[in-house]
Design an enzyme around this catalytic site. Structure first.
Site, mmCIF file in Angstrom:
data_model
loop_
_atom_site.group_PDB
_atom_site.id
_atom_site.type_symbol
_atom_site.label_atom_id
_atom_site.label_comp_id
_atom_site.label_asym_id
_atom_site.label_seq_id
_atom_site.Cartn_x
_atom_site.Cartn_y
_atom_site.Cartn_z
ATOM 1 C CG HIS A 4 -2.144 -0.800 1.092
ATOM 2 N ND1 HIS A 4 -3.021 -0.651 0.034
ATOM 3 C CD2 HIS A 4 -2.672 -1.775 1.888
ATOM 4 C CE1 HIS A 4 -4.033 -1.505 0.180
ATOM 5 N NE2 HIS A 4 -3.840 -2.203 1.287
ATOM 6 C CB CYS B 105 -1.714 3.926 -4.759
ATOM 7 S SG CYS B 105 -2.850 2.655 -5.336
#
EC number: 3.4.22.-
Length: 462
Positions: A253, A309
């Site tokens: 993440h 991301c």
């Protein structure tokens, strides 16, 4: 490998995490780091990803940002000057075990006149074995040797040096699936398995010179906690010398947090999330740059891949390149167009107050972006040869894909696939190859950034 040598052989490590009391408890609980766990088996059938992607490597679903005790998610402590080793840990004597490999946390033995340590596998491009040096001058030329002047707004009198990647080779590979947590991912550990096998088989990265942190391992030192990640970052760059080739890979993440030091033109720092981020906090791009980029001397290659991301500037490298090989700079024309549109719109409504406010806002935003860009070149430029491939722009997410029945990150797959198809590519050719691999399935745009002005037509070596 995914364990660390005892502190007597590894002086480095982040001073802030864990606290001294917790360090003592850990040392009592784990008197030695033990033998390495079994290596991951080779990953075969690395086929194109299916569509649509099952998830995104974005923020873990949670209310707000993870708790932290300081602006950058770590307890501040006195830091040594850049280029110096981190503070020493208190020494202790572990039980007797065979000594670690000389290349793991130690300088390799001196071997005068032994020649380059890496000559490359068949088909893999090196500075001494590529199409260009064999007479095909339409092929990408290898990187030059010696110092190169900066220019492009970097500090005057400063120079950098390309690495020929023939020296010591070390890799840090991090994959976090967040088992049992909200926002669990599926492909990050597979990314590490695939990348470690590729580095070992194609680029001669020895298993004993790899640190692998994944949250499926039982050894506590192999868990991708914040403390372990920061310590491993210090290990990766320790004792680096010109022409060494270091490799960093993160799959997990990623996100953004408000920028507090004014070095981001969009007002947000990029962060990665360790497996224990809810308790320990995230790791900010400023800290990763401080640990892994700033201490490196000229001529050391660090290749970094962020399959997460909002990762376009995850290492805060100031030179970002387009798929045309052109240096990207603040897009003042785009800002001007947006600002002019707002002014015209306000004028059409007869709202003179909004027209003035919009015009002033545009001027401030454009000025801030240019000032931030120039400051980044002055403060984040490095004489080392740091290259970063990221899975998306700062404003984009990255895909958690399925590859022939195996979950994996889209960028990790595209990077390996593009190089396997054509190992002898220039930087800009490889960027376009990665983009093409992703383009048929995903909207994310891969990014190439560097610590110095980059001739993107040179041969990509690693």
């Amino acid at each position: 490998m995914s364990y660390y040598p005892p502190p007597s052989g590894y002086p480095g490590g982040p001073p802030a995490y864990p606290p001294p009391q917790q360090q003592q408890q850990q040392q009592q609980q784990y008197p030695s780091y033990g033998a390495p766990p079994p290596q991951y088996p080779p990953q075969n059938n690395y086929a194109p990803p299916s569509y649509p992607p099952p998830g995104q490597y974005g923020h873990p679903p949670q209310p707000g940002y993870p708790p932290h005790s300081s602006p950058y998610g770590h307890t501040p402590s006195p830091q040594p000057p850049y280029g110096h080793p981190p503070p020493q840990h208190p020494p202790h004597q572990p039980p007797h075990r065979p000594p670690p490999s000389p290349g793991y946390g130690h300088l390799p033995p001196s071997t005068p006149n032994s020649g380059p340590a890496f000559h490359g596998q068949p088909g893999i491009a090196t500075v001494n074995n590529n199409d260009y040096v064999h007479g095909n001058h339409s092929a990408p030329p290898p990187p030059p040797s010696g110092s190169v002047a900066f220019g492009h707004g970097a500090p005057q009198g400063y120079s950098y040096q390309y690495s020929n990647c023939t020296g010591k080779r070390k890799a840090l590979l991090i994959g976090i699936n967040y088992f049992g947590q909200r926002g669990q991912l599926r492909g990050c550990i597979n990314d590490v398995k695939n990348m470690s096998t590729y580095l070992n088989q194609s680029f001669n990265y020895a298993r004993e010179d790899m640190v692998i942190l994944t949250d499926d391992q039982q050894n506590p030192m192999s868990q991708p906690t914040k403390a372990n990640i920061l310590r491993a970052m210090h290990w990766l760059v320790k004792d680096a010398r010109p022409n060494d080739s270091l490799f960093f890979h993160y799959s997990g993440h990623g996100g953004q947090t408000p920028d507090l030091d004014g070095d981001e033109d969009d007002g947000y720092d990029e962060v990665i999330y360790p497996v224990d981020f809810r308790n320990a906090g995230h790791i900010v791009d400023d800290e990763m740059h401080r640990i892994m980029v700033r201490p490196l001397p000229a001529g050391v290659r660090l290749t970094a891949i962020f399959d997460s991301c909002h990762s376009g500037s995850a290492l805060d490298l100031p030179y970002i390149y387009s798929t045309q090989g052109v240096l990207k700079e603040p897009n003042l024309a785009k800002e001007a167009g947006q600002g002019l549109l707002g002014v015209v719109s306000a004028y059409a409504r007869g709202d003179m107050g909004s027209m003035v406010s919009t015009a002033m806002g545009f001027i401030k935003k454009a000025t801030r972006g240019e000032e931030t860009y120039q400051r980044a070149k002055q403060t984040k430029t490095s004489p080392a040869d740091v290259i970063m491939w990221s899975g998306s722009k700062d404003v984009q997410t990255s895909a958690d894909a399925t590859i022939n029945g195996q979950a994996t990150g889209a960028l990790s797959w595209a990077f390996i696939t593009a190089l396997k198809k054509n190992p002898q590519q220039s930087y800009v050719q490889l960027l376009n190859s990665i983009r093409d691999e992703l383009a048929s399935k995903y909207s994310q745009k891969p990014q190439l950034s560097c610590s110095h002005p980059l001739d993107t037509n040179l041969l990509y070596v690693m």
